[in-house]
Design an enzyme around this catalytic site. Sequence first.
Site, short mmCIF file in Angstrom:
data_model
loop_
_atom_site.label_atom_id
_atom_site.label_comp_id
_atom_site.label_asym_id
_atom_site.label_seq_id
_atom_site.Cartn_x
_atom_site.Cartn_y
_atom_site.Cartn_z
N SER A 3 2.57 -6.01 -4.78
CA SER A 3 1.55 -5.50 -5.70
C SER A 3 2.22 -4.87 -6.91
CB SER A 3 0.66 -4.48 -5.00
OG SER A 3 1.43 -3.39 -4.56
N GLU A 18 -8.45 -5.05 -4.07
CA GLU A 18 -8.44 -3.98 -3.09
C GLU A 18 -7.33 -3.01 -3.44
OE1 GLU A 18 -5.87 -5.38 0.67
OE2 GLU A 18 -7.67 -6.56 0.38
N PRO A 19 -7.49 -1.73 -3.08
CA PRO A 19 -6.43 -0.77 -3.38
C PRO A 19 -5.21 -1.01 -2.50
CG PRO A 19 -8.16 0.27 -2.10
CD PRO A 19 -8.63 -1.12 -2.43
N LYS A 20 -4.07 -0.62 -3.01
CA LYS A 20 -2.86 -0.70 -2.21
C LYS A 20 -2.66 0.67 -1.57
CE LYS A 20 2.02 -0.83 -1.92
NZ LYS A 20 2.19 0.19 -0.90
N TRP A 21 -2.76 0.71 -0.26
CA TRP A 21 -2.54 1.95 0.47
C TRP A 21 -1.05 2.09 0.75
CZ3 TRP A 21 -6.81 4.49 0.00
CH2 TRP A 21 -8.02 3.81 -0.01
#
Length: 69
Positions: A3, A18-21
Amino acid sequence: MLSTPVPGPDLRPGWAGEPKWDGFRALVSVDAGQVVLCSRRGTEMLPAFPEIEAGAAQLPDATALDGVM
């Protein structure tokens, strides 16, 4: 695919994101009863995650999993 940070989710119509956790991306493999857990750069991670070894030891031989933990 790694990412990359962006200032905002400027997505085209029909696209999703989607968020990168934060976490660790790792590969676990079981070969001849030996469990190996390493980072994408090849760093051995098993000493830091003994619970992974216990769980992976139950997998069939010649298993490989790629994921984020």
